[in-house]
Motif scaffolding. Structure first.
Motif, mmCIF file in Angstrom:
data_model
loop_
_atom_site.group_PDB
_atom_site.id
_atom_site.type_symbol
_atom_site.label_atom_id
_atom_site.label_comp_id
_atom_site.label_asym_id
_atom_site.label_seq_id
_atom_site.Cartn_x
_atom_site.Cartn_y
_atom_site.Cartn_z
ATOM 1 N N TYR A 124 105.856 108.734 34.544
ATOM 2 C CA TYR A 124 105.277 110.190 34.379
ATOM 3 C C TYR A 124 103.670 110.192 34.528
ATOM 4 C CZ TYR A 124 109.734 112.276 33.633
ATOM 5 O OH TYR A 124 110.982 112.890 34.054
ATOM 6 N N LEU A 125 102.849 109.109 34.591
ATOM 7 C CA LEU A 125 101.543 109.334 34.604
ATOM 8 C C LEU A 125 101.304 109.813 36.071
ATOM 9 C CD1 LEU A 125 99.458 106.490 33.223
ATOM 10 C CD2 LEU A 125 99.495 108.626 32.506
ATOM 11 N N ILE A 126 100.199 110.478 36.225
ATOM 12 C CA ILE A 126 99.792 111.053 37.335
ATOM 13 C C ILE A 126 98.794 110.255 38.282
ATOM 14 C CG2 ILE A 126 98.666 112.963 38.493
ATOM 15 C CD1 ILE A 126 100.104 114.620 36.651
ATOM 16 N N GLY A 127 99.071 109.786 39.613
ATOM 17 C CA GLY A 127 98.190 108.987 40.389
ATOM 18 C C GLY A 127 98.500 107.560 40.142
ATOM 19 N N PHE A 128 98.373 107.016 41.397
ATOM 20 C CA PHE A 128 98.907 105.508 41.486
ATOM 21 C C PHE A 128 97.675 104.720 40.934
ATOM 22 C CE2 PHE A 128 97.931 101.735 43.963
ATOM 23 C CZ PHE A 128 99.020 101.002 43.636
ATOM 24 N N LYS A 129 96.460 105.280 40.918
ATOM 25 C CA LYS A 129 95.412 104.408 40.358
ATOM 26 C C LYS A 129 95.497 104.460 38.791
ATOM 27 C CE LYS A 129 92.049 105.652 38.634
ATOM 28 N NZ LYS A 129 91.713 105.355 37.039
ATOM 29 N N ASN A 130 96.029 105.544 38.266
ATOM 30 C CA ASN A 130 96.095 105.669 36.851
ATOM 31 C C ASN A 130 97.208 104.590 36.372
ATOM 32 O OD1 ASN A 130 93.949 107.266 36.302
ATOM 33 N ND2 ASN A 130 95.215 109.145 36.357
ATOM 34 N N LYS A 131 98.122 104.647 37.033
ATOM 35 C CA LYS A 131 99.364 103.933 36.980
ATOM 36 C C LYS A 131 98.874 102.492 36.786
ATOM 37 C CE LYS A 131 102.680 106.634 39.385
ATOM 38 N NZ LYS A 131 103.591 107.305 38.503
ATOM 39 N N VAL A 132 98.121 101.988 37.841
ATOM 40 C CA VAL A 132 97.597 100.659 37.886
ATOM 41 C C VAL A 132 96.573 100.122 36.801
ATOM 42 C CG1 VAL A 132 96.321 98.825 39.254
ATOM 43 C CG2 VAL A 132 97.928 100.384 40.420
ATOM 44 N N THR A 133 95.455 101.011 36.629
ATOM 45 C CA THR A 133 94.771 100.799 35.464
ATOM 46 C C THR A 133 95.281 100.821 33.972
ATOM 47 O OG1 THR A 133 93.656 102.901 35.316
ATOM 48 C CG2 THR A 133 92.696 101.327 36.909
ATOM 49 N N THR A 134 96.209 101.728 33.989
ATOM 50 C CA THR A 134 96.795 101.856 32.532
ATOM 51 C C THR A 134 97.864 100.612 32.128
ATOM 52 O OG1 THR A 134 97.028 104.423 32.704
ATOM 53 C CG2 THR A 134 98.526 103.279 31.425
ATOM 54 N N LEU A 135 98.396 100.448 33.182
ATOM 55 C CA LEU A 135 99.082 98.946 33.074
ATOM 56 C C LEU A 135 98.215 97.710 32.498
ATOM 57 C CD1 LEU A 135 102.317 99.024 35.832
ATOM 58 C CD2 LEU A 135 102.369 98.472 33.057
ATOM 59 N N LEU A 136 97.134 97.769 33.214
ATOM 60 C CA LEU A 136 95.945 96.782 33.221
ATOM 61 C C LEU A 136 95.760 96.878 31.707
ATOM 62 C CD1 LEU A 136 94.688 94.259 34.929
ATOM 63 C CD2 LEU A 136 92.843 96.005 35.245
ATOM 64 N N HIS A 137 95.289 97.783 31.334
ATOM 65 C CA HIS A 137 94.822 98.095 29.715
ATOM 66 C C HIS A 137 95.828 97.892 28.781
ATOM 67 C CE1 HIS A 137 91.143 100.932 31.207
ATOM 68 N NE2 HIS A 137 90.769 99.742 31.035
ATOM 69 N N TRP A 138 97.048 97.956 29.046
ATOM 70 C CA TRP A 138 98.318 97.751 28.308
ATOM 71 C C TRP A 138 98.368 96.195 28.135
ATOM 72 C CZ3 TRP A 138 102.108 102.195 29.790
ATOM 73 C CH2 TRP A 138 101.768 103.315 29.024
ATOM 74 N N VAL A 139 98.124 95.523 29.231
ATOM 75 C CA VAL A 139 98.225 94.066 29.097
ATOM 76 C C VAL A 139 97.012 93.817 28.329
ATOM 77 C CG1 VAL A 139 97.810 92.027 30.583
ATOM 78 C CG2 VAL A 139 99.146 93.753 31.477
ATOM 79 N N VAL A 140 95.948 94.325 28.594
ATOM 80 C CA VAL A 140 94.695 93.689 27.723
ATOM 81 C C VAL A 140 94.969 93.796 26.168
ATOM 82 C CG1 VAL A 140 92.309 94.451 27.239
ATOM 83 C CG2 VAL A 140 93.008 94.112 29.401
#
Lengths: 435, 435
Positions: free
Chosen positions: A394-410
Motif C-alpha cells: 500500500y505504500l505509494i511509489g516504487f522508490k518508497n517501496k524500495v527505500t522502505t524495505l531497505l530501511h526495514w532491513v537496516v
C-alpha cells in the motif's frame, strides 16, 4: 487553465488522507473536475508514522507529495489550505490559505474526508507535556524528544533525574501506543545498546497505560493477550485499568482502581483518543444532522448527509460503527466517487456502502505482529510477514517501496536506525553559535 | 564507567564536523581517553546539506548520529552540548547542556574544531527574512519555504504577488549559493513541471547575487566562467558586483555600481559569508592570541595556539589562508591527533601542517559540475561524475551510500524529489484542526 470548468461536474474533496486520496483517484472521468484540498502538501501514510517518530523511516517515505501522486491527472487540481466551513445552501467550501486569507471553492458534489484529530478529552493542557502523533511535524518533534531523552540521561549525574529521562510513558494502548512502546523498547534494549558511556539503557522503563482492560481493544481478545505477552517480553510495563488524571513536565498522575499514583518521567506521549475535527461540527450545525459522542456525522447508508445527497462523508468523520482504519476510509472514498460517477452516467443508485473487512493488524516489534483476518488470528513472525507485505503493497511509489524495505532491513535484521536526527527547537533551547 | 580515566591522556574534541570527526577517528589508542562534544547529536556532511533543502536527500543520509559512528570505540565518549568557553589556565572547557546547565570538562589536550557560523556582516536583522543554511533545522526550514512558495504561487490570483512567490533570491555566489540556485531552477523548470494548474512555473525567477565580480571565487577563473555559463543556461539570473543593502519580507534592495534597485521576492536565502563562532573570540581573549578579520585564530604552523602547545585549532576556526572546505578540516583534525599521539609515544615533533589540496568541486545542476584538481580544470559531465564519486566515497555508512545513490537516480536520471515534505510552523501559521 485550459478547460472551462463550468461545463463539468465539480467535485471538491476535502482531505488527502486515505479517504480523500481514494475518492480522488477514482474520479478519473474527464466529465468531472476535481479539486482536492488538504492542509499539508503531502498524503500521509499514517500507519507508519510511528516509524518516523522512532528513527526507522524518513518523512518522505511515508508522506509523498499529493501533486506528485496526481501529476498526470489533468482533471484534478490540488490546493493547499484548511477547509473551515461549508456553505451548504450556496454549495461552496470555505478554505483558509496558509497566509490566513479565506476563499470559497464551489462544488456540485462534495466528499468530506478530513479524518480525525487527537483528543485530550477536554484536558487540552496535557498536550504541552504529552504531545500526540498525527502529522510529520509531530513525528519529528517526538523523534527529537525521544533521542534527546537518551542524550540527557547520559549527561545527567543525579540518579533520580536520570531515571526520569529513561522513563517513557505511553498513554493509550491502541495501535499507535503499542507500536511506539514496542519501538522505544527496541531502541533502548537493542538499537542503541552500547552507544552510551554513562547511562545504562537497560534501566529504561517504557510504561504503556490504558483505562481499558486490555491492549488493542479493536482486536479479538486472544490477539490482545498475545500482544500483551509480547510487549511484556520486550520489557514494556503494561498497566491496564489505569486512567491518567494529570500530566506535567515531570510526570503523570494516574488512578488505578481508586488508588492514585505518580509516575516520574520526562517523555510522555499521548495516544489515547481521537475525535472528529471542528469541521464535522460545522457541517452538522449547517445541515441539522446529529453527531455521535466523538463528534462524527451520522450519515445515510450511502455515506451522504441526510437531506444532502450531494455531500458525502467518508472515513473517520462518519459515525458508522466501524474501526478508524485506513481500509474503511479507502473503501468509503472509492464508494462515494463511484456513486457520483454513477449519477452522472444516469445509472441506478448503488446499493448501500458495505465495508469489506480485509483484516486488522498491528506490529509490536521486529518479527512480531498480530493480525485479524476474518476469523483467522495470526501472531508472531507470520503476522509480522503479513504486516510487512501489506504495508509495502500500500505504500505509494516504487522508490518508497524500495527505500522502505531497505530501511526495514537496516532496522529489523540489523539494529540501526537510519533517521535519527534530533532537531533543535523545544527540546534544545540554546541556538546561538551551535558547535 | 569501566575504566579509570585519570591514568589516561584526556583529549577533548570540540565539534563533530569534519575536523573533529577526523581527529576523534585518529585517536584510537587505548592510552588516550577522548571526549567529543557537539551541539547536535549528528555529524553533518555539510557539502550535501543543500540537497536536503531542495528535497533530494533525507536528513538521515547527510547527518548520521555521532554515537553510531563511534559505537565500537570504547575510549571515546560523545557528549551533547555547546562549548561556550575554555579555561586555559585550569585546562577545562565550559559546556552548556541543552537544559541550560553548565559543566566543566577537563582536558590534557584540546582540539577545537567548532567550524564557522553564518555571518550577516553586522546586519543580523536580515536573518529573519533571509535565513541561511548551516544545520538540519535550517535545511528543513528552507525546504518548507521553497516548496510552500510554489504552493502559494498556485493559490495566488494577483499577478504581482504570484511573481513574488515565484522569485527566489540567493545572496552569495559561493558553492552553497550556486548549488541552491541550480537546484531551485531544476525544481521549477524540470522536477515540478506540470504539477501546478494555476501558476506557470516557467515564470520562476532564480536570482543569484554577489558583490564579487565572479561566481565561485575560490575556483580558478575559467571554472567560474564555466559555472556562470551553465547557471545562465539553466535559467538562473546571475548578478555580479551587486551588494545587498536591505532585506525585508517582500524583497531585497541592492546596490549595483552605484545604482540602487529593489527586487521583489518572498523567498530569500543568505549564503554570503561565514565567520568564526563566538568561541574563537573567547579563546583569543584568554590566550592573548590575535584573530583575523573573520574572527579566526592565528595558529602556529603545527595548528597549536601560540604559547599553548596543548590547544589545537583545526578547520574553519584557524586563520590559515586556506579555503573553508571539508578537506582542510579533515587533514587538520587528523594532523592534530597525530601530533598528540606522537607526543605520548615520545616521537620527535612532526613537521608543520601542510594542506594537500586534493581539489575543489561544486555542482551546478545534474550532469554539470566544476572541479579544480591541481592544475586540471574539469567541467560538465566529467566534473559531475567526479563530484558524484567523491561524495559517495566520503559519505558515512554503507546504508547512506546506497540510499543516497538511489535518491540521485530518482532526482538526476528521473526528475523526482523523494523528500519534499514541507513542514508547518513559520511558513504555515494555522495549526488548528489540520485537514
Amino acid at each position: 487553465m485550459t478547460e472551462n470548468p463550468s461545463t463539468k461536474h465539480r467535485v471538491v474533496v476535502v482531505g488527502a488522507g486515505f479517504g480523500g486520496l481514494f475518492a480522488a483517484k477514482q474520479l478519473r472521468s474527464p466529465a468531472v473536475s476535481v479539486t482536492l484540498i488538504n492542509g499539508t502538501t503531502y498524503h500521509l501514510f499514517e500507519p507508519l508514522l510511528y516509524q518516523v517518530a522512532t528513527g526507522i523511516l524518513s518523512e518522505g517515505e511515508v508522506a509523498p507529495p499529493i501533486r506528485e501522486i496526481f501529476k498526470r491527472r489533468r482533471n484534478l487540481d490540488v490546493q493547499l489550505g484548511w477547509v473551515t466551513d461549508v456553505d451548504v445552501a450556496g454549495k461552496a467550501v470555505v478554505v483558509s490559505a496558509p497566509d490566513g486569507r479565506e476563499r470559497r471553492v464551489p462544488y456540485d458534489s462534495l466528499v468530506v474526508a478530513a479524518g480525525a484529530r487527537n483528543s485530550y478529552f477536554g484536558e487540552e493542557g496535557f498536550a504541552e507535556h504529552a504531545p500526540s502523533l498525527k502529522n510529520i511535524d509531530d513525528a519529528l518533534e517526538l523523534r527529537s524528544r525521544i533521542f534527546h531523552a537518551f542524550e540527557m540521561a547520559d549527561l545527567e549525574e543525579d540518579p533520580e533525574a536520570r531515571r526520569r529521562w529513561l522513563t517513557f510513558v505511553l498513554i493509550g494502548a491502541g495501535p499507535t501506543g503499542v507500536e511506539l512502546a514496542g519501538q522505544i523498547a527496541e531502541l533502548a534494549h537493542r538499537a542503541l545498546k552500547g552507544q552510551y558511556r554513562h547511562a545504562d539503557l537497560a534501566e529504561t522503563r517504557v510504561i504503556l497505560l490504558d483505562a481499558a482492560d486490555r491492549v488493542l481493544p479493536a482486536f479479538d481478545a486472544p490477539l490482545s493477550a498475545k500482544a500483551h505477552k509480547q510487549l511484556t517480553r520486550m520489557g514494556v510495563d503494561v498497566r491496564l485499568d489505569t486512567r491518567v488524571v494529570d500530566v506535567d513536565a515531570g510526570g503523570v498522575k494516574v488512578d488505578a482502581g481508586g488508588g492514585g499514583e505518580r509516575i516520574e518521567g520526562y517523555t510522555k506521549i499521548w495516544a489515547a483518543g481521537v475525535a472528529a475535527p471542528a469541521l464535522a461540527g460545522r457541517i452538522a450545525q449547517a445541515t441539522g444532522v446529529p453527531t455521535d459522542r466523538a463528534g462524527r456525522i451520522r450519515v445515510e447508508p450511502d455515506l451522504t448527509v441526510p437531506g444532502h445527497p450531494e455531500i458525502f462523508v467518508v472515513g473517520d468523520m462518519a459515525a458508522l460503527d466501524l474501526p478508524g482504519v485506513a481500509q474503511v476510509a479507502m473503501q468509503g472514498g472509492r464508494y462515494a466517487a463511484r456513486v457520483i460517477q454513477g449519477r452522472l452516467d444516469g445509472r441506478p443508485p448503488k446499493r448501500p456502502f458495505r465495508y469489506l473487512d480485509k483484516g486488522n493488524m498491528a506490529t509490536i516489534g521486529r518479527f512480531a505482529a498480530v493480525a485479524n483476518v476474518g476469523k483467522l488470528h495470526v501472531g508472531g513472525l507470520i503476522g509480522w510477514l503479513m504486516w510487512l507485505a501489506v504495508h509495502v503493497f500500500y505504500l505509494i511509489g516504487f522508490k518508497n517501496k524500495v527505500t522502505t524495505l531497505l530501511h526495514w532491513v537496516v532496522s529489523f535484521l540489523g539494529r540501526g536506525r537510519a533517521e535519527r536526527v534530533a532537531l533543535g527547537g523545544r527540546s534544545v533551547p540554546n541556538a546561538e553559535d551551535r558547535v
